[in-house]
Scaffold this active site. Structure first.
Site, PDB file in Angstrom:
ATOM      1  N   PHE A  79      -4.123   3.775  14.835  1.00 32.96           N
ATOM      2  CA  PHE A  79      -4.341   4.796  13.816  1.00 32.96           C
ATOM      3  C   PHE A  79      -5.491   4.350  12.929  1.00 32.96           C
ATOM      4  O   PHE A  79      -5.645   3.152  12.670  1.00 32.96           O
ATOM      5  CB  PHE A  79      -3.072   5.008  12.974  1.00 32.96           C
ATOM      6  CG  PHE A  79      -2.168   6.065  13.542  1.00 32.96           C
ATOM      7  CD1 PHE A  79      -1.500   5.853  14.742  1.00 32.96           C
ATOM      8  CD2 PHE A  79      -2.002   7.276  12.889  1.00 32.96           C
ATOM      9  CE1 PHE A  79      -0.679   6.830  15.281  1.00 32.96           C
ATOM     10  CE2 PHE A  79      -1.175   8.262  13.410  1.00 32.96           C
ATOM     11  CZ  PHE A  79      -0.514   8.038  14.616  1.00 32.96           C
ATOM     12  N   ASP A 129      -4.609  -6.155   5.252  1.00 31.58           N
ATOM     13  CA  ASP A 129      -5.687  -6.933   5.866  1.00 31.58           C
ATOM     14  C   ASP A 129      -5.842  -8.293   5.188  1.00 31.58           C
ATOM     15  O   ASP A 129      -6.433  -9.210   5.745  1.00 31.58           O
ATOM     16  CB  ASP A 129      -7.008  -6.165   5.773  1.00 31.58           C
ATOM     17  CG  ASP A 129      -7.002  -4.944   6.691  1.00 31.58           C
ATOM     18  OD1 ASP A 129      -6.455  -5.063   7.799  1.00 31.58           O
ATOM     19  OD2 ASP A 129      -7.519  -3.889   6.295  1.00 31.58           O
ATOM     20  N   LYS A 161       8.071 -17.849 -10.396  1.00 35.69           N
ATOM     21  CA  LYS A 161       7.411 -16.690 -11.004  1.00 35.69           C
ATOM     22  C   LYS A 161       6.207 -17.178 -11.826  1.00 35.69           C
ATOM     23  O   LYS A 161       6.352 -18.121 -12.617  1.00 35.69           O
ATOM     24  CB  LYS A 161       8.409 -15.944 -11.893  1.00 35.69           C
ATOM     25  CG  LYS A 161       7.841 -14.702 -12.505  1.00 35.69           C
ATOM     26  CD  LYS A 161       8.819 -14.072 -13.457  1.00 35.69           C
ATOM     27  CE  LYS A 161       8.080 -13.104 -14.351  1.00 35.69           C
ATOM     28  NZ  LYS A 161       8.847 -12.740 -15.528  1.00 35.69           N
ATOM     29  N   LYS A 164     -10.874  -2.799  19.216  1.00 40.00           N
ATOM     30  CA  LYS A 164      -9.478  -3.199  19.430  1.00 40.00           C
ATOM     31  C   LYS A 164      -9.006  -2.884  20.851  1.00 40.00           C
ATOM     32  O   LYS A 164      -7.829  -3.036  21.179  1.00 40.00           O
ATOM     33  CB  LYS A 164      -8.567  -2.518  18.403  1.00 40.00           C
ATOM     34  CG  LYS A 164      -8.966  -2.854  16.969  1.00 40.00           C
ATOM     35  CD  LYS A 164      -7.960  -2.411  15.944  1.00 40.00           C
ATOM     36  CE  LYS A 164      -8.536  -2.585  14.540  1.00 40.00           C
ATOM     37  NZ  LYS A 164      -7.532  -2.871  13.529  1.00 40.00           N
ATOM     38  N   ASN A 220       0.850  -1.196   0.000  1.00 37.82           N
ATOM     39  CA  ASN A 220       0.000   0.000   0.000  1.00 37.82           C
ATOM     40  C   ASN A 220       0.882   1.241   0.000  1.00 37.82           C
ATOM     41  O   ASN A 220       2.111   1.130  -0.020  1.00 37.82           O
ATOM     42  CB  ASN A 220      -0.956  -0.021   1.197  1.00 37.82           C
ATOM     43  CG  ASN A 220      -0.195  -0.082   2.502  1.00 37.82           C
ATOM     44  OD1 ASN A 220       0.558   0.831   2.847  1.00 37.82           O
ATOM     45  ND2 ASN A 220      -0.356  -1.191   3.222  1.00 37.82           N
ATOM     46  N   LYS A 251     -13.243   1.309  15.956  1.00 36.66           N
ATOM     47  CA  LYS A 251     -11.938   0.635  16.086  1.00 36.66           C
ATOM     48  C   LYS A 251     -11.388   0.795  17.506  1.00 36.66           C
ATOM     49  O   LYS A 251     -10.796  -0.123  18.069  1.00 36.66           O
ATOM     50  CB  LYS A 251     -10.936   1.193  15.060  1.00 36.66           C
ATOM     51  CG  LYS A 251     -11.238   0.708  13.651  1.00 36.66           C
ATOM     52  CD  LYS A 251     -10.337   1.319  12.607  1.00 36.66           C
ATOM     53  CE  LYS A 251     -10.873   0.964  11.214  1.00 36.66           C
ATOM     54  NZ  LYS A 251     -10.157   1.586  10.127  1.00 36.66           N
TER      55      LYS A 251
HETATM   56  N1  CTP Z   1      -3.746  -3.032  12.217  1.00 38.15           N
HETATM   57  C1  CTP Z   1      -3.082  -4.110  12.729  1.00 38.15           C
HETATM   58  N2  CTP Z   1      -3.110  -5.315  12.095  1.00 38.15           N
HETATM   59  C2  CTP Z   1      -3.785  -5.473  10.944  1.00 38.15           C
HETATM   60  C3  CTP Z   1      -4.469  -4.376  10.398  1.00 38.15           C
HETATM   61  C4  CTP Z   1      -4.419  -3.166  11.064  1.00 38.15           C
HETATM   62  O1  CTP Z   1      -2.460  -3.963  13.776  1.00 38.15           O
HETATM   63  N3  CTP Z   1      -3.793  -6.660  10.339  1.00 38.15           N
HETATM   64  C5  CTP Z   1      -3.721  -1.752  12.944  1.00 38.15           C
HETATM   65  C6  CTP Z   1      -3.060  -0.611  12.207  1.00 38.15           C
HETATM   66  O2  CTP Z   1      -1.677  -0.542  12.496  1.00 38.15           O
HETATM   67  C7  CTP Z   1      -3.817   0.607  12.715  1.00 38.15           C
HETATM   68  C8  CTP Z   1      -5.203   0.068  12.937  1.00 38.15           C
HETATM   69  O3  CTP Z   1      -5.043  -1.334  13.140  1.00 38.15           O
HETATM   70  O4  CTP Z   1      -3.326   1.069  13.953  1.00 38.15           O
HETATM   71  C9  CTP Z   1      -6.062   0.294  11.741  1.00 38.15           C
HETATM   72  O5  CTP Z   1      -7.242  -0.381  11.928  1.00 38.15           O
HETATM   73  P1  CTP Z   1      -7.969  -1.273  10.774  1.00 38.15           P
HETATM   74  O6  CTP Z   1      -9.326  -1.599  11.262  1.00 38.15           O
HETATM   75  O7  CTP Z   1      -7.197  -2.460  10.422  1.00 38.15           O
HETATM   76  O8  CTP Z   1      -7.968  -0.278   9.603  1.00 38.15           O
HETATM   77  P2  CTP Z   1      -7.940  -0.659   8.125  1.00 38.15           P
HETATM   78  O9  CTP Z   1      -6.778  -1.511   7.764  1.00 38.15           O
HETATM   79  O10 CTP Z   1      -8.058   0.605   7.377  1.00 38.15           O
HETATM   80  O11 CTP Z   1      -9.181  -1.597   8.010  1.00 38.15           O
HETATM   81  P3  CTP Z   1     -10.726  -1.344   7.683  1.00 38.15           P
HETATM   82  O12 CTP Z   1     -10.858  -1.982   6.374  1.00 38.15           O
HETATM   83  O13 CTP Z   1     -11.452  -2.046   8.772  1.00 38.15           O
HETATM   84  O14 CTP Z   1     -10.969   0.125   7.700  1.00 38.15           O
END
Ligand code: CTP
Length: 403
Positions: free
Chosen positions: A323, A279, A289, A341, A210, A337
């Site tokens: 974040f 995610d 490959k 969390k 990303n 969140k």
């Molecule tokens: N985070 C994490 N582990 C993951 C995904 C995210 O620790 N596998 C943490 C990120 O570092 C950040 C927070 O979770 O602090 C973001 O929350 P998240 O719900 O995962 O946000 P997004 O990835 O944007 O997901 P969503 O699609 O639910 O908005």
């Protein structure tokens, strides 16, 4: 912090002696007045002239070679020092100091000084582990000497283990901290920061990632050091220079980050997760490959572990900060969140807003606290956001806003 401070650098003889030349240069550049004392063994590795040129001061290597007839060098130098650093410190000098032996310029000066003395050992791992050396180190700690643990890694003798002298830039940070005003909001705290994107492999040449630059997390790590914390930064792939005084652990995938975070979780009392963790990852990773074929290529994805959620479930003494980078319903998503969390604080930003995107040097964020408080910050540099966040964390730690 080092401007005008008198640093007495005691250099003993080992392979790491060359690092002390770089250290002298860095300390001088930071504004310190550096005087160097060398043992005979140190001179086998680097000449006094090198240190003299880098420090622009005479080098002291002989108790009886008095350079100024109006004084007694080992006493004058001992009194002159605001702080003393022995780097590298061999097993020999550690042994001598632990037993009060003063048989050369360095050891007489060290016994004569009233300044705080830091010791940065460097030696073979087996020597460092030897009971006599460990006993001497314990004695020195008891006498008030300040030990700078050697790092682990590849040693010049071919062994891999503990015994590498701390890096010059880390020693500079340590001395800067020594002279910092003592009231520091994160003193004695261990902050674990994650930063950057993750990369999820598809095959040996392709991956999903990303647009995270890692800048926010790196700014937090740097500021946390300035506020007195010990900092571990677990970083996905970025192009950023490693912040000084921070222990950086490089990882690639969400699974690597999960492992590294879990490994260091117990040691941390503050965890700040700025990383943009994937995610999803490909369910199958091809060892070869993948060759193009006619038609579509479907890649099946599976969920990665939510690291922060896992920490929320496991946390004991830790304060957790997450974040939330959102493009709509910011407040609603961020608060969800915060809840799901089990965070103490979440930092939300609208990634569609000018100046608040992924790659930039600025951010416009809102803090949502567990007790329902909110604070909306104006557009600020990421350094300023980091400072505001860490000052809140310091207050939360003191229990001012913590519920
Ligand atoms: N985070 C994490 N582990 C993951 C995904 C995210 O620790 N596998 C943490 C990120 O570092 C950040 C927070 O979770 O602090 C973001 O929350 P998240 O719900 O995962 O946000 P997004 O990835 O944007 O997901 P969503 O699609 O639910 O908005």
């Amino acid at each position: 912090m080092l401007k005008g401070k008198n640093v007495l650098l005691c250099v003993t003889g080992g392979i790491a002696t060359f690092k002390s030349a770089a250290l002298t240069s860095k300390l001088t550049q930071a504004g310190a007045n550096v005087k160097v004392v060398m043992t005979d063994s140190a001179k086998q590795f680097v000449t006094p002239l090198t240190f003299q040129a880098l420090s622009r001061q005479p080098v002291y290597d002989d108790t009886f070679k008095e350079q100024d007839p109006t004084g007694i060098a080992h006493i004058d130098v001992a009194d002159w020092a605001d702080v003393v650093l022995i780097a590298p410190a061999t097993a020999n000098v550690i042994g001598k100091l632990a037993n009060g032996i003063a048989d050369d310029m360095m050891t007489t000066t060290l016994l004569a000084t009233k300044a705080p003395i830091y010791i940065a050992p460097a030696m073979n791992v087996n020597m460092y582990d030897h009971p006599a050396v460990q006993r001497n180190i314990e004695t020195l700690k008891g006498d008030g000497y300040l030990l700078i643990e050697p790092g682990a890694g590849y040693l010049a003798c071919g062994w891999v283990g503990k015994g590498r002298m701390a890096e010059p830039e880390d020693l500079v940070v340590l001395l800067e901290r020594h002279f910092q005003p003592k009231e520091q909001p994160l003193q004695d705290q261990c902050v674990l920061v994650t930063a950057g994107p993750t990369q999820e492999k598809i095959d040996p040449v392709r991956f999903f990632t990303n647009r995270s630059s890692g800048k926010m997390g790196y700014a937090i790590a740097k500021k946390a050091v300035e506020l007195g914390a010990e900092v571990i930064l677990i970083s996905g792939p970025t192009h950023l220079p490693k912040p000084k005084g921070v222990k950086v652990i490089d990882v690639q995938s969400a699974a690597d980050m999960y492992e590294a975070v879990i490994e260091h979780f117990d040691a941390a009392n503050i965890v700040i997760k700025t990383a943009a963790v994937a995610d999803y990852r490909p369910k199958e990773v091809s060892e070869q490959k993948v060759k193009k074929k006619p038609g579509q290529w479907m890649i099946e994805l599976e969920r990665t572990t939510d690291i922060l959620k896992t920490l929320g479930e496991r946390k004991q003494h830790q304060l957790l900060v997450g974040f939330a980078a959102e493009s709509e319903n910011i407040e609603d998503y961020a608060k969800k969140k915060l809840e799901s969390k089990q965070l103490d604080l979440i930092v939300a930003n609208d990634i569609t807003e000018e100046g608040s995107g992924f790659q930039g040097d600025t951010n416009r964020v809102t803090f949502y606290f567990r007790n329902g408080d909110e604070e909306k910050l104006p557009l600020l540099s990421k350094d300023k956001v980091a400072e505001a966040l860490l000052l809140h964390v310091g207050k939360l730690l003191k229990g001012k806003r913590h519920v």
